[in-house]
Design a protein around this motif. Structure first.
Motif, PDB file in Angstrom:
ATOM      1  N   MET A   1       0.916  -1.350   0.365  1.00 40.20           N
ATOM      2  CA  MET A   1      -0.063   0.175   0.119  1.00 40.20           C
ATOM      3  C   MET A   1       0.522   1.224   0.185  1.00 40.20           C
ATOM      4  SD  MET A   1      -3.204   0.858   2.711  1.00 40.20           S
ATOM      5  CE  MET A   1      -4.197  -0.168   2.279  1.00 40.20           C
ATOM      6  N   GLY A   2       0.656   1.697  -0.768  1.00 41.34           N
ATOM      7  CA  GLY A   2       1.680   3.322  -1.004  1.00 41.34           C
ATOM      8  C   GLY A   2       1.099   4.118   0.162  1.00 41.34           C
ATOM      9  N   GLY A   3       2.173   5.124   0.080  1.00 41.32           N
ATOM     10  CA  GLY A   3       1.662   6.512   0.771  1.00 41.32           C
ATOM     11  C   GLY A   3       0.662   7.214   0.661  1.00 41.32           C
ATOM     12  N   THR A   4       0.643   7.638  -0.882  1.00 36.78           N
ATOM     13  CA  THR A   4      -0.625   7.995  -1.027  1.00 36.78           C
ATOM     14  C   THR A   4      -2.189   7.736  -0.688  1.00 36.78           C
ATOM     15  OG1 THR A   4       0.542   9.104  -2.200  1.00 36.78           O
ATOM     16  CG2 THR A   4      -2.006   9.246  -3.450  1.00 36.78           C
ATOM     17  N   LYS A   5      -2.416   6.371  -0.823  1.00 41.16           N
ATOM     18  CA  LYS A   5      -3.771   5.263  -0.819  1.00 41.16           C
ATOM     19  C   LYS A   5      -4.007   5.682   0.559  1.00 41.16           C
ATOM     20  CE  LYS A   5      -5.921   2.140  -1.989  1.00 41.16           C
ATOM     21  NZ  LYS A   5      -7.393   2.845  -2.730  1.00 41.16           N
ATOM     22  N   ALA A   6      -2.398   5.370   1.853  1.00 41.08           N
ATOM     23  CA  ALA A   6      -2.792   5.586   3.234  1.00 41.08           C
ATOM     24  C   ALA A   6      -3.586   7.099   3.771  1.00 41.08           C
ATOM     25  CB  ALA A   6      -1.050   4.970   4.114  1.00 41.08           C
ATOM     26  N   VAL A   7      -2.410   7.828   3.307  1.00 42.79           N
ATOM     27  CA  VAL A   7      -3.223   9.226   3.407  1.00 42.79           C
ATOM     28  C   VAL A   7      -4.851   9.534   2.883  1.00 42.79           C
ATOM     29  CG1 VAL A   7      -3.264  11.592   3.050  1.00 42.79           C
ATOM     30  CG2 VAL A   7      -1.541  10.173   3.505  1.00 42.79           C
ATOM     31  N   GLN A   8      -5.375   9.336   2.205  1.00 38.25           N
ATOM     32  CA  GLN A   8      -6.193   9.079   1.707  1.00 38.25           C
ATOM     33  C   GLN A   8      -7.642   8.182   2.313  1.00 38.25           C
ATOM     34  OE1 GLN A   8      -6.692   7.894  -2.884  1.00 38.25           O
ATOM     35  NE2 GLN A   8      -5.331   9.897  -3.114  1.00 38.25           N
ATOM     36  N   GLU A   9      -7.457   7.249   2.883  1.00 40.09           N
ATOM     37  CA  GLU A   9      -8.165   5.985   3.828  1.00 40.09           C
ATOM     38  C   GLU A   9      -7.765   7.195   4.880  1.00 40.09           C
ATOM     39  OE1 GLU A   9      -6.246   2.468   3.517  1.00 40.09           O
ATOM     40  OE2 GLU A   9      -6.816   2.574   1.492  1.00 40.09           O
ATOM     41  N   VAL A  10      -6.934   7.684   5.461  1.00 38.64           N
ATOM     42  CA  VAL A  10      -6.984   7.814   6.965  1.00 38.64           C
ATOM     43  C   VAL A  10      -7.919   9.477   6.560  1.00 38.64           C
ATOM     44  CG1 VAL A  10      -5.563   9.378   9.031  1.00 38.64           C
ATOM     45  CG2 VAL A  10      -4.982   6.809   7.561  1.00 38.64           C
ATOM     46  N   PHE A  11      -7.891  10.511   6.225  1.00 38.80           N
ATOM     47  CA  PHE A  11      -8.328  11.907   6.009  1.00 38.80           C
ATOM     48  C   PHE A  11      -9.015  11.816   4.852  1.00 38.80           C
ATOM     49  CE2 PHE A  11      -3.837  12.723   7.385  1.00 38.80           C
ATOM     50  CZ  PHE A  11      -3.687  12.999   8.541  1.00 38.80           C
ATOM     51  N   THR A  12     -10.312  12.718   5.227  1.00 38.41           N
ATOM     52  CA  THR A  12     -11.394  13.346   4.518  1.00 38.41           C
ATOM     53  C   THR A  12     -10.824  14.259   3.531  1.00 38.41           C
ATOM     54  OG1 THR A  12     -11.939  14.877   5.711  1.00 38.41           O
ATOM     55  CG2 THR A  12     -13.004  12.540   6.327  1.00 38.41           C
ATOM     56  N   HIS A  13     -11.663  14.206   2.217  1.00 36.41           N
ATOM     57  CA  HIS A  13     -10.866  15.603   1.154  1.00 36.41           C
ATOM     58  C   HIS A  13     -11.387  16.691   1.477  1.00 36.41           C
ATOM     59  CE1 HIS A  13     -10.752  16.923  -2.165  1.00 36.41           C
ATOM     60  NE2 HIS A  13     -12.321  18.253  -1.811  1.00 36.41           N
ATOM     61  N   THR A  14     -11.936  16.730   2.677  1.00 34.27           N
ATOM     62  CA  THR A  14     -11.534  18.185   3.406  1.00 34.27           C
ATOM     63  C   THR A  14     -10.787  18.563   4.286  1.00 34.27           C
ATOM     64  OG1 THR A  14     -13.770  18.475   3.623  1.00 34.27           O
ATOM     65  CG2 THR A  14     -12.986  19.695   4.676  1.00 34.27           C
ATOM     66  N   GLN A  15     -10.021  17.887   4.712  1.00 34.90           N
ATOM     67  CA  GLN A  15      -9.157  17.157   5.552  1.00 34.90           C
ATOM     68  C   GLN A  15      -7.877  17.272   5.061  1.00 34.90           C
ATOM     69  OE1 GLN A  15     -10.385  13.792   7.916  1.00 34.90           O
ATOM     70  NE2 GLN A  15     -10.557  14.709   9.648  1.00 34.90           N
ATOM     71  N   ARG A  16      -7.584  16.857   3.635  1.00 34.37           N
ATOM     72  CA  ARG A  16      -6.371  17.050   2.787  1.00 34.37           C
ATOM     73  C   ARG A  16      -6.320  18.467   1.868  1.00 34.37           C
ATOM     74  NH1 ARG A  16      -8.924  11.981   0.903  1.00 34.37           N
ATOM     75  NH2 ARG A  16      -9.267  12.726  -0.545  1.00 34.37           N
ATOM     76  N   VAL A  17      -7.359  18.842   1.598  1.00 36.61           N
ATOM     77  CA  VAL A  17      -7.765  20.060   1.594  1.00 36.61           C
ATOM     78  C   VAL A  17      -6.744  20.485   2.536  1.00 36.61           C
ATOM     79  CG1 VAL A  17      -8.876  22.134   0.449  1.00 36.61           C
ATOM     80  CG2 VAL A  17      -8.957  19.507  -0.535  1.00 36.61           C
ATOM     81  N   ARG A  18      -7.290  20.892   3.541  1.00 34.70           N
ATOM     82  CA  ARG A  18      -7.170  21.979   4.740  1.00 34.70           C
ATOM     83  C   ARG A  18      -5.585  21.602   4.319  1.00 34.70           C
ATOM     84  NH1 ARG A  18     -11.663  20.933   7.529  1.00 34.70           N
ATOM     85  NH2 ARG A  18     -13.681  23.132   7.162  1.00 34.70           N
ATOM     86  N   LEU A  19      -5.065  19.893   4.744  1.00 32.43           N
ATOM     87  CA  LEU A  19      -3.674  20.024   5.223  1.00 32.43           C
ATOM     88  C   LEU A  19      -2.645  20.687   4.057  1.00 32.43           C
ATOM     89  CD1 LEU A  19      -1.260  18.573   6.794  1.00 32.43           C
ATOM     90  CD2 LEU A  19      -1.966  16.784   5.372  1.00 32.43           C
ATOM     91  N   LEU A  20      -3.153  20.492   2.772  1.00 36.13           N
ATOM     92  CA  LEU A  20      -2.697  20.914   1.207  1.00 36.13           C
ATOM     93  C   LEU A  20      -2.531  22.529   1.923  1.00 36.13           C
ATOM     94  CD1 LEU A  20      -0.703  20.576  -0.982  1.00 36.13           C
ATOM     95  CD2 LEU A  20      -2.839  20.273  -2.311  1.00 36.13           C
ATOM     96  N   TYR A  21      -3.447  23.530   2.026  1.00 34.31           N
ATOM     97  CA  TYR A  21      -3.257  24.178   1.977  1.00 34.31           C
ATOM     98  C   TYR A  21      -1.970  25.536   3.128  1.00 34.31           C
ATOM     99  CZ  TYR A  21      -5.813  29.748   2.634  1.00 34.31           C
ATOM    100  OH  TYR A  21      -5.748  30.715   3.482  1.00 34.31           O
ATOM    101  N   LYS A  22      -2.557  24.727   4.559  1.00 33.70           N
ATOM    102  CA  LYS A  22      -1.835  25.424   5.816  1.00 33.70           C
ATOM    103  C   LYS A  22       0.120  24.473   5.150  1.00 33.70           C
ATOM    104  CE  LYS A  22      -5.376  24.324   9.150  1.00 33.70           C
ATOM    105  NZ  LYS A  22      -5.923  24.048  10.072  1.00 33.70           N
ATOM    106  N   THR A  23       0.261  23.707   4.281  1.00 32.11           N
ATOM    107  CA  THR A  23       1.614  23.330   4.358  1.00 32.11           C
ATOM    108  C   THR A  23       1.947  24.338   3.195  1.00 32.11           C
ATOM    109  OG1 THR A  23       1.211  20.857   5.072  1.00 32.11           O
ATOM    110  CG2 THR A  23       2.999  21.241   3.088  1.00 32.11           C
ATOM    111  N   ILE A  24       1.247  24.385   2.216  1.00 26.95           N
ATOM    112  CA  ILE A  24       2.191  25.753   1.039  1.00 26.95           C
ATOM    113  C   ILE A  24       1.971  27.102   2.545  1.00 26.95           C
ATOM    114  CG2 ILE A  24       1.515  26.921  -0.794  1.00 26.95           C
ATOM    115  CD1 ILE A  24      -0.243  24.196  -1.563  1.00 26.95           C
ATOM    116  N   LEU A  25       1.217  27.169   3.110  1.00 28.90           N
ATOM    117  CA  LEU A  25       0.608  28.714   3.548  1.00 28.90           C
ATOM    118  C   LEU A  25       2.441  28.437   4.601  1.00 28.90           C
ATOM    119  CD1 LEU A  25      -3.161  29.947   4.550  1.00 28.90           C
ATOM    120  CD2 LEU A  25      -1.221  30.568   2.588  1.00 28.90           C
ATOM    121  N   LYS A  26       2.678  27.086   5.171  1.00 30.88           N
ATOM    122  CA  LYS A  26       4.093  27.250   5.793  1.00 30.88           C
ATOM    123  C   LYS A  26       4.788  27.115   5.712  1.00 30.88           C
ATOM    124  CE  LYS A  26       1.931  24.460   9.459  1.00 30.88           C
ATOM    125  NZ  LYS A  26       1.413  23.262  10.538  1.00 30.88           N
TER     126      LYS A  26
END
Length: 124
Positions: A1-26
């Motif tokens: 199981m790849g890392g991306t697949k694992a992240v998709q299963e753990v986080f909802t879409h909204t959570q993934r968007v927020r994580l990416l958004y906050k990462t970019i701002l950081k």
């Protein structure tokens, strides 16, 4: 199981968007102040514009912004901008042919804002 697949299963879409958004701002914190402000505003505007995007558009949006975050992280390095690689990436003419009219317009606006900031910095 790849890392991306694992992240998709753990986080909802909204959570993934927020994580990416906050990462970019950081990541933007590692940019010179003028570029940080420009990058933050552009990022906020783009994420806001895509709130109601189709699933196909959302997938492309997330892939491209993830690639941006990875590229920026590599360019900034762990020592900050004074020791980093040059910031930015050239767009090939072939890639521009795939852009919509709105994307070309946004790219032109971003270019003008970035070169205006650079001109103001050079005049100081």
């Amino acid at each position: 199981m790849g890392g991306t697949k694992a992240v998709q299963e753990v986080f909802t879409h909204t959570q993934r968007v927020r994580l990416l958004y906050k990462t970019i701002l950081k990541l933007h914190r590692g940019l010179p102040l003028e570029l940080q402000a420009l990058g933050d505003q552009y990022t906020k505007d783009e994420f806001r514009r895509h709130k109601e995007a189709s699933s196909e558009q959302t997938h492309t949006f997330m892939v491209e912004w993830t690639n941006y975050a990875i590229t920026l992280a590599k360019q900034l390095g762990i020592r900050g901008t004074h020791m980093s690689k040059p910031i930015g990436k050239y767009i090939k003419e072939q890639q521009l042919d795939e852009f919509s009219g709105e994307q070309i317009y946004q790219l032109q606006e971003l270019y003008e804002a970035a070169t205006q900031e650079k001109g103001n910095e050079d005049n100081k």
